[in-house]
Design an enzyme around this catalytic site. Sequence first.
Site, PDB file in Angstrom:
ATOM      1  N   ARG A  31      -7.545  11.223  -0.778  1.00  0.00           N
ATOM      2  CA  ARG A  31      -6.507  10.223  -1.061  1.00  0.00           C
ATOM      3  C   ARG A  31      -5.171  10.483  -0.363  1.00  0.00           C
ATOM      4  O   ARG A  31      -4.179   9.849  -0.700  1.00  0.00           O
ATOM      5  CB  ARG A  31      -6.241  10.212  -2.582  1.00  0.00           C
ATOM      6  CG  ARG A  31      -7.371   9.768  -3.440  1.00  0.00           C
ATOM      7  CD  ARG A  31      -7.414   8.259  -3.546  1.00  0.00           C
ATOM      8  NE  ARG A  31      -6.219   7.746  -4.169  1.00  0.00           N
ATOM      9  CZ  ARG A  31      -5.467   6.762  -3.668  1.00  0.00           C
ATOM     10  NH1 ARG A  31      -5.750   6.209  -2.527  1.00  0.00           N
ATOM     11  NH2 ARG A  31      -4.402   6.346  -4.331  1.00  0.00           N
ATOM     12  N   GLU A  60      -3.532  12.491  -3.595  1.00  0.00           N
ATOM     13  CA  GLU A  60      -2.269  11.890  -3.133  1.00  0.00           C
ATOM     14  C   GLU A  60      -1.111  12.882  -3.147  1.00  0.00           C
ATOM     15  O   GLU A  60      -0.153  12.687  -2.406  1.00  0.00           O
ATOM     16  CB  GLU A  60      -1.928  10.631  -3.939  1.00  0.00           C
ATOM     17  CG  GLU A  60      -1.548  10.905  -5.376  1.00  0.00           C
ATOM     18  CD  GLU A  60      -1.345   9.625  -6.181  1.00  0.00           C
ATOM     19  OE1 GLU A  60      -2.160   8.709  -6.049  1.00  0.00           O
ATOM     20  OE2 GLU A  60      -0.371   9.569  -6.951  1.00  0.00           O
ATOM     21  N   GLU A  88      -5.618   1.890  -0.062  1.00  0.00           N
ATOM     22  CA  GLU A  88      -4.747   1.341  -1.107  1.00  0.00           C
ATOM     23  C   GLU A  88      -3.630   0.543  -0.425  1.00  0.00           C
ATOM     24  O   GLU A  88      -3.055   0.995   0.568  1.00  0.00           O
ATOM     25  CB  GLU A  88      -4.141   2.487  -1.927  1.00  0.00           C
ATOM     26  CG  GLU A  88      -3.267   2.017  -3.080  1.00  0.00           C
ATOM     27  CD  GLU A  88      -2.677   3.186  -3.879  1.00  0.00           C
ATOM     28  OE1 GLU A  88      -2.461   4.263  -3.294  1.00  0.00           O
ATOM     29  OE2 GLU A  88      -2.453   3.017  -5.089  1.00  0.00           O
ATOM     30  N   ASP A 136      -6.827   5.026 -12.205  1.00  0.00           N
ATOM     31  CA  ASP A 136      -6.056   6.225 -11.869  1.00  0.00           C
ATOM     32  C   ASP A 136      -5.637   6.921 -13.163  1.00  0.00           C
ATOM     33  O   ASP A 136      -4.843   6.369 -13.932  1.00  0.00           O
ATOM     34  CB  ASP A 136      -4.817   5.797 -11.063  1.00  0.00           C
ATOM     35  CG  ASP A 136      -4.101   6.957 -10.389  1.00  0.00           C
ATOM     36  OD1 ASP A 136      -4.374   8.113 -10.760  1.00  0.00           O
ATOM     37  OD2 ASP A 136      -3.269   6.694  -9.496  1.00  0.00           O
ATOM     38  N   ARG A 168      -7.392  -1.913  -8.707  1.00  0.00           N
ATOM     39  CA  ARG A 168      -7.172  -0.784  -9.618  1.00  0.00           C
ATOM     40  C   ARG A 168      -6.657  -1.364 -10.917  1.00  0.00           C
ATOM     41  O   ARG A 168      -5.713  -2.163 -10.902  1.00  0.00           O
ATOM     42  CB  ARG A 168      -6.130   0.160  -9.006  1.00  0.00           C
ATOM     43  CG  ARG A 168      -5.911   1.428  -9.807  1.00  0.00           C
ATOM     44  CD  ARG A 168      -4.723   2.222  -9.298  1.00  0.00           C
ATOM     45  NE  ARG A 168      -3.462   1.680  -9.776  1.00  0.00           N
ATOM     46  CZ  ARG A 168      -2.279   2.311  -9.661  1.00  0.00           C
ATOM     47  NH1 ARG A 168      -2.216   3.491  -9.068  1.00  0.00           N
ATOM     48  NH2 ARG A 168      -1.180   1.758 -10.129  1.00  0.00           N
ATOM     49  N   TYR A 215       1.493   3.185 -17.440  1.00  0.00           N
ATOM     50  CA  TYR A 215       1.485   3.687 -16.074  1.00  0.00           C
ATOM     51  C   TYR A 215       1.187   2.529 -15.121  1.00  0.00           C
ATOM     52  O   TYR A 215       0.237   1.786 -15.333  1.00  0.00           O
ATOM     53  CB  TYR A 215       0.454   4.799 -15.874  1.00  0.00           C
ATOM     54  CG  TYR A 215       0.204   5.023 -14.408  1.00  0.00           C
ATOM     55  CD1 TYR A 215       1.255   5.472 -13.606  1.00  0.00           C
ATOM     56  CD2 TYR A 215      -1.004   4.724 -13.817  1.00  0.00           C
ATOM     57  CE1 TYR A 215       1.080   5.618 -12.251  1.00  0.00           C
ATOM     58  CE2 TYR A 215      -1.181   4.865 -12.463  1.00  0.00           C
ATOM     59  CZ  TYR A 215      -0.137   5.318 -11.680  1.00  0.00           C
ATOM     60  OH  TYR A 215      -0.298   5.445 -10.334  1.00  0.00           O
ATOM     61  N   HIS A 218      -4.049   9.749 -13.177  1.00  0.00           N
ATOM     62  CA  HIS A 218      -2.748  10.325 -12.861  1.00  0.00           C
ATOM     63  C   HIS A 218      -2.539  11.729 -13.404  1.00  0.00           C
ATOM     64  O   HIS A 218      -1.501  12.030 -14.002  1.00  0.00           O
ATOM     65  CB  HIS A 218      -1.629   9.382 -13.347  1.00  0.00           C
ATOM     66  CG  HIS A 218      -0.668   9.032 -12.267  1.00  0.00           C
ATOM     67  ND1 HIS A 218       0.661   9.299 -12.345  1.00  0.00           N
ATOM     68  CD2 HIS A 218      -0.852   8.449 -11.075  1.00  0.00           C
ATOM     69  CE1 HIS A 218       1.258   8.892 -11.234  1.00  0.00           C
ATOM     70  NE2 HIS A 218       0.357   8.368 -10.454  1.00  0.00           N
ATOM     71  N   GLU A 253      -9.655   8.184 -10.362  1.00  0.00           N
ATOM     72  CA  GLU A 253      -8.723   8.911  -9.491  1.00  0.00           C
ATOM     73  C   GLU A 253      -7.920   9.951 -10.272  1.00  0.00           C
ATOM     74  O   GLU A 253      -7.510   9.689 -11.407  1.00  0.00           O
ATOM     75  CB  GLU A 253      -7.773   7.885  -8.857  1.00  0.00           C
ATOM     76  CG  GLU A 253      -6.674   8.503  -8.021  1.00  0.00           C
ATOM     77  CD  GLU A 253      -5.702   7.460  -7.474  1.00  0.00           C
ATOM     78  OE1 GLU A 253      -6.024   6.256  -7.528  1.00  0.00           O
ATOM     79  OE2 GLU A 253      -4.622   7.859  -7.023  1.00  0.00           O
ATOM     80  N   TRP A 312       2.872  13.345 -15.535  1.00  0.00           N
ATOM     81  CA  TRP A 312       3.089  11.893 -15.457  1.00  0.00           C
ATOM     82  C   TRP A 312       2.011  11.237 -14.620  1.00  0.00           C
ATOM     83  O   TRP A 312       1.600  11.727 -13.618  1.00  0.00           O
ATOM     84  CB  TRP A 312       4.457  11.546 -14.868  1.00  0.00           C
ATOM     85  CG  TRP A 312       4.646  10.046 -14.881  1.00  0.00           C
ATOM     86  CD1 TRP A 312       4.863   9.260 -15.971  1.00  0.00           C
ATOM     87  CD2 TRP A 312       4.604   9.166 -13.760  1.00  0.00           C
ATOM     88  NE1 TRP A 312       4.951   7.934 -15.603  1.00  0.00           N
ATOM     89  CE2 TRP A 312       4.794   7.853 -14.241  1.00  0.00           C
ATOM     90  CE3 TRP A 312       4.398   9.349 -12.375  1.00  0.00           C
ATOM     91  CZ2 TRP A 312       4.792   6.711 -13.405  1.00  0.00           C
ATOM     92  CZ3 TRP A 312       4.417   8.239 -11.549  1.00  0.00           C
ATOM     93  CH2 TRP A 312       4.612   6.929 -12.068  1.00  0.00           C
TER      94      TRP A 312
HETATM   95  O1  EZ4 Z   1       2.361   7.079  -8.804  1.00  0.00           O
HETATM   96  O2  EZ4 Z   1       3.160   6.752  -5.334  1.00  0.00           O
HETATM   97  O3  EZ4 Z   1      -2.407   5.818  -6.574  1.00  0.00           O
HETATM   98  N1  EZ4 Z   1      -1.215   5.633  -6.589  1.00  0.00           N
HETATM   99  C1  EZ4 Z   1      -0.323   6.257  -7.337  1.00  0.00           C
HETATM  100  C2  EZ4 Z   1       1.145   5.934  -7.076  1.00  0.00           C
HETATM  101  C3  EZ4 Z   1       2.089   7.078  -7.431  1.00  0.00           C
HETATM  102  C4  EZ4 Z   1       3.407   6.956  -6.695  1.00  0.00           C
HETATM  103  C5  EZ4 Z   1       4.279   8.196  -6.872  1.00  0.00           C
HETATM  104  O4  EZ4 Z   1       5.364   8.168  -6.009  1.00  0.00           O
HETATM  105  O5  EZ4 Z   1      -0.690   7.077  -8.153  1.00  0.00           O
HETATM  106  O6  EZ4 Z   1       1.499   4.742  -7.730  1.00  0.00           O
HETATM  107 CO    CO Z   2      -2.777   7.651  -7.674  1.00  0.00          CO
END
Ligand code: EZ4
Ligand code: CO
Length: 404
Positions: free
Chosen positions: A285, A264, A341, A212, A147, A159, A214, A238, A404
């Site tokens: 995920r 996630e 992961e 990702d 990643r 990030y 996020h 992602e 975030w």
């Molecule tokens: O930011 O698990 O794909 N993985 C992620 C992680 C999350 C953290 C948050 O607790 O996005 O790194």
């Molecule tokens: Co993630």
Amino acid sequence: MKIVDATTVVTSPGRNFVTLKLTTDDGVTGLGDATLNGRELAVAGYLTEHVAPLLTGLDPHRIEDTWQYLYRGAYWRRGPVTMAAVAAVDVALWDIKAKAAGLPLYQLLGGASRERVRTYGHADGRDLPELLDSVRARLAEGYSAVRIQSGIPGLKAVYGVHGTDATGASVPHQRARPLVEDWDTDAYLRHTPAVFEAVRAEFGPELPLLHDAHHRLSPIQAARLAKDLEPYRPFWLEDCTPAENQEALRLVRRHSTTPLAVGEVFNTVYDYQTLITEQLIDYVRSAVTHFGGLTPLRKLVDLAAPYQIRSAFHGPEDISPVGMAAAIHLDLAVHNFGIQEYAGHTPLTEAVFRHAYTFTDGHLHPGEAPGLGVELDEELAAAHPYAPAYLPVNRLRDGSVHDW
Ligand code: EZ4
Ligand code: CO
């Protein structure tokens, strides 16, 4: 067999982990991970105050019934705190059942569908040279998929790179208030295709690259990014939009063939219903730890299978080795496994949670120890007590809070 004790252990060997330990009248113990990053004591309290008193006297073999009793029986359903607590009970019961049978847990899930579990690791850099070095480091560790997350010109926070605040100053992971990071979506959308271009130029067309976003993009921004990344053939994009709105992914799909991975922060099958039945994603995920345990996660993966959607369970540092072990047993067993992961843990965390699973040539194997194959060193755990820790928060250039 009866459950005679249910104890919740909160330990912080560098970061916080919440573990449930169940003990039966014939001395068999089971472990479950209940770690919810930044909200650990809420889950510990849920377990200690509301769940543990219900467990003593129950037959640990009745996993499905206990799951329904805790999920439906609470009236108040879903949510990350509840589902992390239910997950810990579920996994501890599977651990007990497999130990009682004298088998590694994957044998109770149907046995191995593959010989080893392919993983991806995290490469992060404040700039492109640092990111390329980080990719090289992951490849040297054996990973065959990475990643990639990079700093963005004009922004201080990155990030995936923990330990610096918005001023660039170094800060420890554990802290009494969330770090405030800076964010600019347009700058990110301009820069990210160049990140992929640089990594492809250095490492060639074959290395699987993941990214990702996020939850930081609107649907049309996500469609733009998915389309712009197409020439670099990402393994996946992602969490391109905030998770609450499943319909948003229809718009992204309409514009791009970039594979999408989501889930996630999801905690029940209902969070995925539209995404799976309309074939809006390619990978699910969720983590065993946040999805209510192995029992519901297995059902999710089975629902995804006829749509050719694969598993890709969440495996950051904040899933404990107990939660990782549960994932690896399921990864080995289910046919529609995609990728796992794996961020790994520090040596101190691995000393608190000794585990039978192994990482070799970028692949995991759960090992052949009966049960999950994880032992908790309670003395060492007690020597590293809970310390407050929060995930960062994002603010845009005008000061408003962003995902975030
Ligand atoms: O930011 O698990 O794909 N993985 C992620 C992680 C999350 C953290 C948050 O607790 O996005 O790194
Ligand atoms: Co993630």
